[in-house]
Design a protein around this motif. Structure first.
Motif, PDB file in Angstrom:
ATOM      1  N   ALA A  81       0.832  -1.204   0.000  1.00 18.15           N
ATOM      2  CA  ALA A  81       0.000   0.000   0.000  1.00 18.15           C
ATOM      3  C   ALA A  81       0.867   1.255   0.000  1.00 18.15           C
ATOM      4  O   ALA A  81       0.547   2.243  -0.679  1.00 18.15           O
ATOM      5  CB  ALA A  81      -0.926  -0.011   1.206  1.00 18.15           C
ATOM      6  N   ARG A  82       1.963   1.252   0.758  1.00 20.63           N
ATOM      7  CA  ARG A  82       2.880   2.402   0.757  1.00 20.63           C
ATOM      8  C   ARG A  82       3.443   2.621  -0.652  1.00 20.63           C
ATOM      9  O   ARG A  82       3.503   3.756  -1.138  1.00 20.63           O
ATOM     10  CB  ARG A  82       4.028   2.155   1.734  1.00 20.63           C
ATOM     11  CG  ARG A  82       3.700   2.462   3.190  1.00 20.63           C
ATOM     12  CD  ARG A  82       4.846   2.002   4.092  1.00 20.63           C
ATOM     13  NE  ARG A  82       4.681   2.464   5.469  1.00 20.63           N
ATOM     14  CZ  ARG A  82       5.290   3.514   5.985  1.00 20.63           C
ATOM     15  NH1 ARG A  82       6.107   4.239   5.223  1.00 20.63           N
ATOM     16  NH2 ARG A  82       5.097   3.866   7.245  1.00 20.63           N
ATOM     17  N   ASP A  85       0.699   3.917  -3.007  1.00 16.70           N
ATOM     18  CA  ASP A  85       0.347   5.301  -2.717  1.00 16.70           C
ATOM     19  C   ASP A  85       1.442   6.255  -3.177  1.00 16.70           C
ATOM     20  O   ASP A  85       1.161   7.342  -3.680  1.00 16.70           O
ATOM     21  CB  ASP A  85       0.070   5.465  -1.224  1.00 16.70           C
ATOM     22  CG  ASP A  85      -1.057   6.459  -0.945  1.00 16.70           C
ATOM     23  OD1 ASP A  85      -2.051   6.446  -1.694  1.00 16.70           O
ATOM     24  OD2 ASP A  85      -0.944   7.230   0.018  1.00 16.70           O
ATOM     25  N   GLY A  90      -0.591   9.460  -3.940  1.00 13.16           N
ATOM     26  CA  GLY A  90      -1.676   9.555  -2.963  1.00 13.16           C
ATOM     27  C   GLY A  90      -3.054   9.398  -3.547  1.00 13.16           C
ATOM     28  O   GLY A  90      -3.999  10.054  -3.100  1.00 13.16           O
ATOM     29  N   TRP A 130       1.049   1.570   9.209  1.00  9.27           N
ATOM     30  CA  TRP A 130       1.171   2.780   8.387  1.00  9.27           C
ATOM     31  C   TRP A 130       2.038   3.832   9.078  1.00  9.27           C
ATOM     32  O   TRP A 130       2.614   4.696   8.432  1.00  9.27           O
ATOM     33  CB  TRP A 130      -0.208   3.344   8.081  1.00  9.27           C
ATOM     34  CG  TRP A 130      -0.215   4.318   6.941  1.00  9.27           C
ATOM     35  CD1 TRP A 130      -0.322   5.678   7.014  1.00  9.27           C
ATOM     36  CD2 TRP A 130      -0.098   4.004   5.546  1.00  9.27           C
ATOM     37  NE1 TRP A 130      -0.288   6.238   5.756  1.00  9.27           N
ATOM     38  CE2 TRP A 130      -0.148   5.223   4.831  1.00  9.27           C
ATOM     39  CE3 TRP A 130       0.043   2.814   4.829  1.00  9.27           C
ATOM     40  CZ2 TRP A 130      -0.061   5.291   3.444  1.00  9.27           C
ATOM     41  CZ3 TRP A 130       0.127   2.874   3.450  1.00  9.27           C
ATOM     42  CH2 TRP A 130       0.076   4.097   2.774  1.00  9.27           C
ATOM     43  N   ARG A 159       0.689  10.015   2.519  1.00 11.09           N
ATOM     44  CA  ARG A 159      -0.449  10.548   3.280  1.00 11.09           C
ATOM     45  C   ARG A 159      -0.389  10.067   4.717  1.00 11.09           C
ATOM     46  O   ARG A 159       0.135   8.981   4.995  1.00 11.09           O
ATOM     47  CB  ARG A 159      -1.769  10.101   2.639  1.00 11.09           C
ATOM     48  CG  ARG A 159      -2.030  10.699   1.276  1.00 11.09           C
ATOM     49  CD  ARG A 159      -3.375  10.256   0.718  1.00 11.09           C
ATOM     50  NE  ARG A 159      -3.335   8.893   0.213  1.00 11.09           N
ATOM     51  CZ  ARG A 159      -4.390   8.266  -0.333  1.00 11.09           C
ATOM     52  NH1 ARG A 159      -5.557   8.883  -0.401  1.00 11.09           N
ATOM     53  NH2 ARG A 159      -4.279   7.037  -0.784  1.00 11.09           N
ATOM     54  N   SER A 161      -2.657   8.796   6.392  1.00 14.51           N
ATOM     55  CA  SER A 161      -3.384   7.530   6.451  1.00 14.51           C
ATOM     56  C   SER A 161      -3.815   7.176   5.042  1.00 14.51           C
ATOM     57  O   SER A 161      -3.893   8.038   4.159  1.00 14.51           O
ATOM     58  CB  SER A 161      -4.599   7.624   7.379  1.00 14.51           C
ATOM     59  OG  SER A 161      -5.524   8.582   6.883  1.00 14.51           O
ATOM     60  N   ILE A 162      -4.094   5.912   4.813  1.00 10.47           N
ATOM     61  CA  ILE A 162      -4.587   5.468   3.506  1.00 10.47           C
ATOM     62  C   ILE A 162      -6.035   5.023   3.675  1.00 10.47           C
ATOM     63  O   ILE A 162      -6.362   4.342   4.658  1.00 10.47           O
ATOM     64  CB  ILE A 162      -3.721   4.326   2.934  1.00 10.47           C
ATOM     65  CG1 ILE A 162      -4.155   4.003   1.493  1.00 10.47           C
ATOM     66  CG2 ILE A 162      -3.757   3.080   3.802  1.00 10.47           C
ATOM     67  CD1 ILE A 162      -3.188   3.098   0.760  1.00 10.47           C
TER      68      ILE A 162
END
Length: 348
Positions: A81-82, A85, A90, A130, A159, A161-162
């Motif tokens: 996810a990182r 993103d 983002g 995260w 961000r 948070s995701i």
């Protein structure tokens, strides 16, 4: 106001499949779509196509609809996810689901017990991971044990948070969405009445546990669109797809809410008899008109304008059963044409 998205359906094999997915996403971006979605099954991942879409587009949101929460460890989910993103600047929504208990056990090798509790714990761990750039993560739970103390600097994510949306149909998973998630990934069978009724009630119950406003949870629907100049064919295509879902007991409460339980039993019998004609005949006009959009191309933009309230976002898809890849591509082209007309600015 409802926003719209489309599934990134790839045609062909090899690199050409990814090229076609990106081309569709760029068309959706130009048409004014809010999001493009991709999913995974036993033979395809969601995250690899998401990376291609992130690299090939500029502004559109990219979401998984869905990816299997049990298919990766929490650590690898957070790491992927990182990366996604960062690659997208983002623009990612992480849409997670478990599949059925049988799928959890047979496909992923984990227990199918307590899927909602497992999802709630996964979201808790993902939110901790995260912030790995700020502190170690030490979690000992019912389903996950995670102990990570970085030995090198961890880059700060794009961000704070995701967004994490989870798939749910019935009470416990809907409550989990209300308590822990940023959004609910609905199902193609979701009707506006079901969303405004049982879905809203259970999300509010979950949100109250977390002392949060249920309006913080985005409600996404998936609307099957059968579009053809032969409108009778379009309605049969929609009916066939509805019939595939209706055979499952997962949707009993939805059918009961609409007074369709007796029709559902006829659909189930046709499914047991492996009689596709009887299955299509058992799906009523009311079901088709309430669950799906089945119309001629020139009527599609008006159909979008008349969707009842209840959804914050709608993912528009071709019927997922009974169509060839070529037919699905043709429907996607009509969906985009209708969206361009529906989303076009009004004349000054």
């Amino acid at each position: 106001m409802t926003t719209f998205g489309i599934n990134a359906f790839g045609v062909g094999s090899g690199p050409a499949r990814f090229t076609s997915m990106v081309a569709l996403a760029r068309e959706a971006e130009a048409a004014g779509c809010a999001a493009v979605w991709t999913s995974e099954l036993y033979s395809r991942s969601a995250t690899i196509p998401m990376a291609a879409l992130a690299a090939g587009t500029d502004t559109i949101t990219i979401g998984s609809n869905i990816a299997y929460g049990v298919g990766r460890s929490p650590l690898m989910w957070a790491a992927e996810a990182r990366d996604l993103d960062e690659l997208s600047g983002g623009r990612v929504i992480l849409g997670l689901g478990n599949g059925t208990p049988k799928m959890m056990e047979a496909w992923h090798g984990v227990s199918g017990d307590a899927p909602a509790a497992r999802m709630a714990e996964l979201l808790t761990v993902l939110k901790e991971l995260w912030h790995l750039h700020e502190r170690p993560v030490n979690h000992d739970g019912r389903f996950y044990q995670v102990h990570v103390s970085p030995t090198a600097d961890v880059p700060e994510p794009v961000r704070p948070s995701i967004p994490i949306w989870i798939a749910g149909v019935n009470k416990l998973m809907l409550r989990t969405a209300g308590e822990h998630a940023d959004g609910l990934v609905g199902h193609p069978m979701f009707t506006s009445e079901y969303v405004r009724g049982p879905v809203a009630t259970e999300i509010a119950t979950g949100a109250a546990r977390a002392e949060r406003d249920p309006a913080e949870v985005s409600i996404m629907g998936i609307r099957m669109c059968a579009i053809n100049d032969d409108v009778d064919l379009a309605r049969r295509q929609a009916a066939y797809a509805i019939g595939q879902y209706a055979a499952s007991r997962v949707y009993d409460k939805l059918f009961e809410l609409h007074g369709w339980s007796a029709d559902q039993q006829r659909i189930r019998q046709a499914a047991r008899d492996r009689d596709p004609d009887a299955l299509v005949a058992a799906v009523t006009d009311d079901m088709i008109d309430t669950i799906a959009i089945a119309c001629r191309p020139r009527e599609f933009a008006d159909a979008l304008a008349n969707i009842p309230a209840g959804f914050d976002h709608l993912d528009l898809i071709a019927p997922p059963w009974g169509l060839t890849d070529e037919q699905t591509s043709e429907v996607n082209a009509e969906i985009l044409a209708g969206l361009r007309a529906h989303l076009a600015p009004a004349p000054a």
